[in-house]
Enzyme design. Structure first.
Site, PDB file in Angstrom:
ATOM      1  N   GLN A 191      26.814 -46.837  84.493  1.00 35.89           N
ATOM      2  CA  GLN A 191      26.764 -45.520  85.125  1.00 35.89           C
ATOM      3  C   GLN A 191      27.630 -45.512  86.381  1.00 35.89           C
ATOM      4  OE1 GLN A 191      22.080 -45.539  84.347  1.00 35.89           O
ATOM      5  NE2 GLN A 191      22.625 -43.795  85.629  1.00 35.89           N
ATOM      6  N   PHE A 222      19.646 -44.002  81.751  1.00 35.66           N
ATOM      7  CA  PHE A 222      18.339 -43.697  82.328  1.00 35.66           C
ATOM      8  C   PHE A 222      18.111 -44.419  83.655  1.00 35.66           C
ATOM      9  CE2 PHE A 222      17.899 -43.350  77.655  1.00 35.66           C
ATOM     10  CZ  PHE A 222      17.760 -41.976  77.579  1.00 35.66           C
ATOM     11  N   GLU A 226      22.674 -48.074  86.386  1.00 36.17           N
ATOM     12  CA  GLU A 226      23.221 -47.630  87.664  1.00 36.17           C
ATOM     13  C   GLU A 226      23.843 -48.822  88.383  1.00 36.17           C
ATOM     14  OE1 GLU A 226      20.822 -44.971  90.066  1.00 36.17           O
ATOM     15  OE2 GLU A 226      21.939 -45.450  91.877  1.00 36.17           O
ATOM     16  N   ARG A 304      12.806 -42.879  97.892  1.00 29.49           N
ATOM     17  CA  ARG A 304      12.477 -41.659  97.136  1.00 29.49           C
ATOM     18  C   ARG A 304      10.969 -41.560  96.900  1.00 29.49           C
ATOM     19  NH1 ARG A 304      15.157 -37.376  94.626  1.00 29.49           N
ATOM     20  NH2 ARG A 304      17.269 -38.107  94.970  1.00 29.49           N
ATOM     21  N   ARG A 336      14.927 -43.050  85.675  1.00 30.28           N
ATOM     22  CA  ARG A 336      14.673 -41.602  85.737  1.00 30.28           C
ATOM     23  C   ARG A 336      13.491 -41.228  86.646  1.00 30.28           C
ATOM     24  NH1 ARG A 336      15.173 -38.472  80.025  1.00 30.28           N
ATOM     25  NH2 ARG A 336      16.236 -36.610  80.749  1.00 30.28           N
ATOM     26  N   PHE A 338      13.363 -42.338  89.809  1.00 37.70           N
ATOM     27  CA  PHE A 338      13.785 -43.184  90.929  1.00 37.70           C
ATOM     28  C   PHE A 338      12.688 -43.343  91.991  1.00 37.70           C
ATOM     29  CE2 PHE A 338      16.978 -44.436  94.248  1.00 37.70           C
ATOM     30  CZ  PHE A 338      17.763 -45.280  93.496  1.00 37.70           C
ATOM     31  N   THR A 434      19.707 -39.949  98.033  1.00 39.88           N
ATOM     32  CA  THR A 434      19.020 -40.022  99.323  1.00 39.88           C
ATOM     33  C   THR A 434      19.896 -40.689 100.376  1.00 39.88           C
ATOM     34  OG1 THR A 434      17.966 -42.057  98.578  1.00 39.88           O
ATOM     35  CG2 THR A 434      16.728 -40.016  98.289  1.00 39.88           C
ATOM     36  N   ALA A 503      20.915 -39.844  90.192  1.00 37.49           N
ATOM     37  CA  ALA A 503      20.234 -38.912  91.091  1.00 37.49           C
ATOM     38  C   ALA A 503      20.307 -37.468  90.567  1.00 37.49           C
ATOM     39  CB  ALA A 503      20.803 -39.007  92.510  1.00 37.49           C
ATOM     40  N   GLU A 706      16.499 -35.569  85.922  1.00 39.74           N
ATOM     41  CA  GLU A 706      15.263 -36.308  86.183  1.00 39.74           C
ATOM     42  C   GLU A 706      13.985 -35.467  86.305  1.00 39.74           C
ATOM     43  OE1 GLU A 706      17.492 -38.188  89.450  1.00 39.74           O
ATOM     44  OE2 GLU A 706      16.325 -39.969  88.960  1.00 39.74           O
TER      45      GLU A 706
HETATM   46  N1  MTE Z   1      19.826 -38.089  79.328  1.00 35.16           N
HETATM   47  C1  MTE Z   1      20.292 -38.888  78.341  1.00 35.16           C
HETATM   48  N2  MTE Z   1      20.438 -38.384  77.114  1.00 35.16           N
HETATM   49  N3  MTE Z   1      20.604 -40.197  78.587  1.00 35.16           N
HETATM   50  C2  MTE Z   1      20.437 -40.754  79.834  1.00 35.16           C
HETATM   51  O1  MTE Z   1      20.729 -41.932  80.033  1.00 35.16           O
HETATM   52  N4  MTE Z   1      19.734 -40.398  82.176  1.00 35.16           N
HETATM   53  C3  MTE Z   1      18.894 -39.596  83.070  1.00 35.16           C
HETATM   54  C4  MTE Z   1      19.228 -38.119  82.926  1.00 35.16           C
HETATM   55  N5  MTE Z   1      19.231 -37.733  81.552  1.00 35.16           N
HETATM   56  C5  MTE Z   1      19.931 -39.924  80.898  1.00 35.16           C
HETATM   57  C6  MTE Z   1      19.668 -38.566  80.584  1.00 35.16           C
HETATM   58  C7  MTE Z   1      19.036 -39.974  84.470  1.00 35.16           C
HETATM   59  S1  MTE Z   1      18.124 -41.266  85.061  1.00 35.16           S
HETATM   60  C8  MTE Z   1      19.843 -39.284  85.331  1.00 35.16           C
HETATM   61  S2  MTE Z   1      19.933 -39.670  86.956  1.00 35.16           S
HETATM   62  C9  MTE Z   1      20.685 -38.175  84.860  1.00 35.16           C
HETATM   63  O2  MTE Z   1      20.541 -37.923  83.477  1.00 35.16           O
HETATM   64  C10 MTE Z   1      22.139 -38.514  85.153  1.00 35.16           C
HETATM   65  O3  MTE Z   1      23.009 -37.543  84.729  1.00 35.16           O
HETATM   66  P1  MTE Z   1      23.335 -36.229  85.593  1.00 35.16           P
HETATM   67  O4  MTE Z   1      23.407 -36.645  87.024  1.00 35.16           O
HETATM   68  O5  MTE Z   1      24.627 -35.776  85.055  1.00 35.16           O
HETATM   69  O6  MTE Z   1      22.197 -35.307  85.354  1.00 35.16           O
HETATM   70  N1  HPA Z   2      18.862 -41.595  93.083  1.00 37.85           N
HETATM   71  C1  HPA Z   2      19.536 -42.439  92.279  1.00 37.85           C
HETATM   72  N2  HPA Z   2      20.276 -43.398  92.740  1.00 37.85           N
HETATM   73  C2  HPA Z   2      20.386 -43.553  94.055  1.00 37.85           C
HETATM   74  C3  HPA Z   2      19.719 -42.713  94.929  1.00 37.85           C
HETATM   75  C4  HPA Z   2      18.919 -41.689  94.425  1.00 37.85           C
HETATM   76  O1  HPA Z   2      18.313 -40.918  95.160  1.00 37.85           O
HETATM   77  N3  HPA Z   2      20.002 -43.109  96.179  1.00 37.85           N
HETATM   78  C5  HPA Z   2      20.819 -44.148  96.050  1.00 37.85           C
HETATM   79  N4  HPA Z   2      21.054 -44.432  94.765  1.00 37.85           N
HETATM   80 MO1  MOS Z   3      18.987 -41.845  87.367  1.00 41.88          MO
HETATM   81  S1  MOS Z   3      17.400 -43.076  87.695  1.00 41.88           S
HETATM   82  O1  MOS Z   3      19.246 -41.583  89.093  1.00 41.88           O
HETATM   83  O2  MOS Z   3      20.199 -42.979  86.930  1.00 41.88           O
END
Ligand code: MTE
Ligand code: HPA
Ligand code: MOS
Length: 750
Positions: A191, A222, A226, A304, A336, A338, A434, A503, A706
């Site tokens: 990620q 998910f 990261e 968080r 997801r 966090f 954050t 995030a 999330e």
């Molecule tokens: N949806 C799918 N299909 N696969 C994933 O790995 N990760 C989740 C969420 N939805 C995820 C998902 C998490 S932990 C986050 S932080 C966000 O998607 C990241 O993507 P975005 O910032 O574009 O929403």
């Molecule tokens: N969410 C996900 N990843 C992060 C964050 C957060 O708030 N802060 C630093 N890394």
């Molecule tokens: Mo989502 S836990 O911030 O990759």
């Protein structure tokens, strides 16, 4: 617009790291992980393994040209163990061979002798013994100490919540090969492309510009990728750099489950005080975060938890402390939510306990304490555009809560072996990293001579649909067909210094950078058009691929406009840079304005428990969610459904189990149960709350990744209600996941 990846995903055409056609002579890596959870390495002999036919090299910490250090926030995690091991599966050595099979077979020829040391897996024990990853932090507002005397009711309790395995479909993996001038290119399932680049550079003692990281897409992250994709990229990168050969390292599912960190289990204490009319006056909680053997992202996750420890409620006197405890488990990591789900489970448990003791409905306490406009969070931010009460009211009206409650009552009075339960889960989730400096992004846009468009950003597509949303942004700004637009892979040489896609901010950050870049190009194209039509720029608009002058069709088409601009030597490339405005946070005071905005919603969850077997079935999840002005309802609803299923999994059936020796017991898919098509709710209904959406959300479409996860927490309390209907002796307890096994015990608790 449909998710542009769906078809390729379901027909197996999408390319993941392991699908990239490899170069001739590609070698395979397999990791030797520590067999014990804590110990001193007395002897490590790799010579026998190195002499196995087909084994090219065995690497240990000794071979690292740079720093043997992968820690992101705190430098406390070696890539390869040096003198000590701190968790089972901790990488000690990497075997590189001509095939994966040969490398795996050679594992047994590495001789490692370890003197075992004391193993701690429990966070409270770790805290008692002084094993903390970082000093504890406390957020507070009002004065908790002075408030207890003003409370009519005070309740205390203990809450446990378990870990969770990410179980992304694509396991961790990397493919690295040397390119020109001593550089290395790495395809990583990450990620965070820049983080991989930075840490590989540190390991190899190279400048970052010698490391190119590329991510086409990942098969789910998910949060698990990261920063935990990094070590595997480092190992593939190290071997490839030292051997000057292509090296591939893909974890087997069982190794992935064993070696990688998971959601943090938390153990917590709470004390909650209420007035006669069920207003929460005071709330004090102390949470012990099971961080595992290294810091990883635990400090940010702890933060968080602190931010979201009061859930969707306003509590005038609050004090919350989190200890990040060092244990002999794999370093736990982003997942997801966090850290927010863990904090929210505690406040919901506290409210449930109060309701149970007072013999009232839990929702009576919930609805009297929702956050209101202008309330101050315990971190100093003033709540704006709050609509949690509106979500709640809409949900109980639209879904007829009285009817649901009556039906459950009737059902329970008529049935002895089946009982139903219901719970309401409100969510308030802050959007932004954050850590303020992470809230920045860039986008690089090329318009080619034929009018087609290529876009690069720092956003990683992991199934959440960011690429589709990015195409929508460019298509909207340019007013051209999405068919003309391509999203390129995420690549550190095209877009540098990216934040991980996390995030829930991926679309907001990268999409806004893209919007800025496209707008820059649009201005230039309008200038060209104005010249072509001998008019002022302000008279020009572009609509559906056609240039309009004073709203009149000029017959100049997009393709002609681009060609003319090119011949005029206009720059058809633009870089957009976006930083979230407004946000700031002062750690010395633990106050600030960390979030661009908040996402709100409520879910009503109903369950039927089979009181002979302890198993249960979720009947309905009925949601009212504030999407803002959703830019893609198909994708956003998909994120809600996926989040709910994953949240329910965490709260109910997914049980990560370790032995006292730190050995993962739930180490495969036969011992770790994840929600499948039979166990997800039969019916998920989603109603969008009608709002305009905040200015800081991409096209006023709120972040979605999330927040819906936390609706799943309601599943826990729906089940406990059903158990209470069956067994009057059951004393509510808070120990997620509430597996069928635990349900059975509670149904017959005396
Ligand atoms: N949806 C799918 N299909 N696969 C994933 O790995 N990760 C989740 C969420 N939805 C995820 C998902 C998490 S932990 C986050 S932080 C966000 O998607 C990241 O993507 P975005 O910032 O574009 O929403
Ligand atoms: N969410 C996900 N990843 C992060 C964050 C957060 O708030 N802060 C630093 N890394
Ligand atoms: Mo989502 S836990 O911030 O990759």
């Amino acid at each position: 617009m449909k998710n542009l990846d769906s078809k390729n995903h379901v027909t197996g055409k999408s390319v993941y790291v392991d699908d990239i056609p490899v170069q001739t002579g590609t070698l395979s890596g397999v990791i030797l992980g520590s067999p014990v959870a804590h110990g001193k390495i007395l002897e490590l002999d790799i010579s026998k393994a190195e002499s196995v036919n087909g084994v090219v090299q065995v690497y240990t910490f000794n071979d690292i040209p740079g720093k043997n250090q992968i820690g992101g926030i705190i430098e406390d995690e070696p890539l390869f163990a040096e003198n000590e091991v701190h968790f089972i599966g901790q990488p000690i050595a990497l075997i590189v061979a001509t095939s994966e099979k040969i490398a795996r077979n050679a594992l047994k020829f590495i001789k490692v002798e370890i003197e075992e040391l004391e193993i701690i897996t429990d966070p409270r024990e770790a805290k008692e013994k002084g094993h903390l990853l970082i000093p504890p932090r406390t957020f507070k507002i009002g004065n908790v100490k002075n408030s207890w005397s003003k409370c009519d009711y005070i309740f205390e309790g203990k809450v446990e919540s378990g870990g969770q395995e990410h179980l992304y479909i694509e396991t961790q993996g990397s493919y690295a090969y040397p390119i020109d001038n001593g550089s290395i290119k790495i395809h990583s399932s990450t990620q965070g492309a820049t983080l991989v680049q930075k840490i590989v550079a540190r390991i190899l003692d190279l400048p970052m510009h010698k490391i190119e990281v590329d991510v086409a897409r990942i098969g789910g992250g998910f949060g698990g990728k990261e920063d935990q994709a990094t070590p595997y990229a480092c190992m593939a990168g190290l071997a490839s750099y030292l051997l000057q050969k292509p090296v591939k390292l893909i974890l087997h599912r069982l190794d992935d489950m064993l070696m990688t960190g998971k959601r943090h289990p938390y153990s917590s204490d709470f004390k909650i005080g209420l007035s006669k009319d069920y207003k929460i006056l005071a709330y004090q909680t102390c949470l012990y975060q099971n961080g595992g053997a290294a810091s990883d992202l635990s400090p940010a996750i702890m933060e968080r938890t602190l931010f979201h420890s009061t859930g969707a409620y306003f509590i005038p006197n609050t004090e919350v402390t989190v200890y990040s405890c060092k244990t002999n488990l794999p370093p736990n990591t982003a997942f997801r939510g966090f850290g927010a789900p863990q904090g929210m489970f505690v406040i919901e448990s506290a409210i449930a306990k109060a309701a149970c003791e007072l013999n009232i409905s839990k929702r009576l306490i919930q609805e009297r304490n929702f956050l209101n406009e202008g309330d101050e969070f315990q971190y100093g931010q003033i709540a704006e555009n709050v609509n949690i009460s509106e979500c709640y009211k809409t949900s109980i009206d639209k879904y007829q809560i009285d009817k649901i409650e009556k039906e459950i009552k009737d059902f329970n009075s008529k049935n002895t072996n089946y009982k139903k339960g219901m719970a309401i889960m409100p969510v308030c989730f802050g959007i932004s990293f954050t850590k303020t400096p992470m809230n920045q992004a860039r986008a690089l846009v090329h318009i080619y001579q034929d009018g087609s468009v290529g876009i690069s950003t720092g956003g990683v597509e992991m199934g959440q649909g960011i690429n589709t949303k990015l195409i929508q942004v460019a298509s909207k700004v340019f007013s051209i067909s999405p068919k003309r637009i391509k999203i390129e892979s995420t690549n550190t040489t095209r877009v540098a210094n990216t934040s991980p896609t996390a995030a829930s901010s991926g679309a907001d950050l990268n999409g806004n950078a893209l919007r800025i870049a496209c707008n820059g190009l649009l201005e230039r194209l309008k200038e060209t058009a104005a010249q072509m039509l001998s008019c002022k720029l302000s008279q020009i608009t572009i609509k559906d691929e056609v240039v309009f002058k004073d709203e009149v069709d000029s017959k100049i088409h997009w393709e002609q406009l681009i060609e003319t601009a090119f011949l005029d030597r206009i720059c058809l490339t633009e870089n957009g840079h976006y930083v979230t405005p407004v946000i700031h946070f002062d750690k010395t005071k633990e106050k600030g304005h960390p979030f661009a905005y908040h996402v709100y919603g409520t879910a009503i969850i109903t369950v039927t428990v089979d009181c002979i077997r302890g198993i249960y079935e979720f009947n309905d999840v009925k949601i009212v969610h504030d999407f803002g002005n959703s830019m893609n309802t198909a994708i956003d609803n998909g994120q809600v459904e996926g989040g709910v299923a994953q949240g329910i999994g965490w709260a109910t059936i997914e049980e990560v189990a370790f032995s006292k020796e730190g050995k993962l017991l739930s180490n495969s898919l036969s011992t770790y149960k994840v929600p499948d098509i039979y166990s997800v709710p039969k019916n998920i209904e989603i109603t969008p709350l009608k709002t305009n959406g905040p200015e800081l959300a991409l096209l006023r479409s709120k972040a979605i990744g999330e927040p819906p996860f936390m609706y799943g927490i309601g599943a826990y309390f729906a089940i406990t209600e059903a158990i209470r209907a069956f067994n009057p002796n059951y004393t509510l307890d808070y120990d997620a996941p509430l597996t069928p096994e635990k349900v059975l015990m509670r149904l017959y608790q005396k």
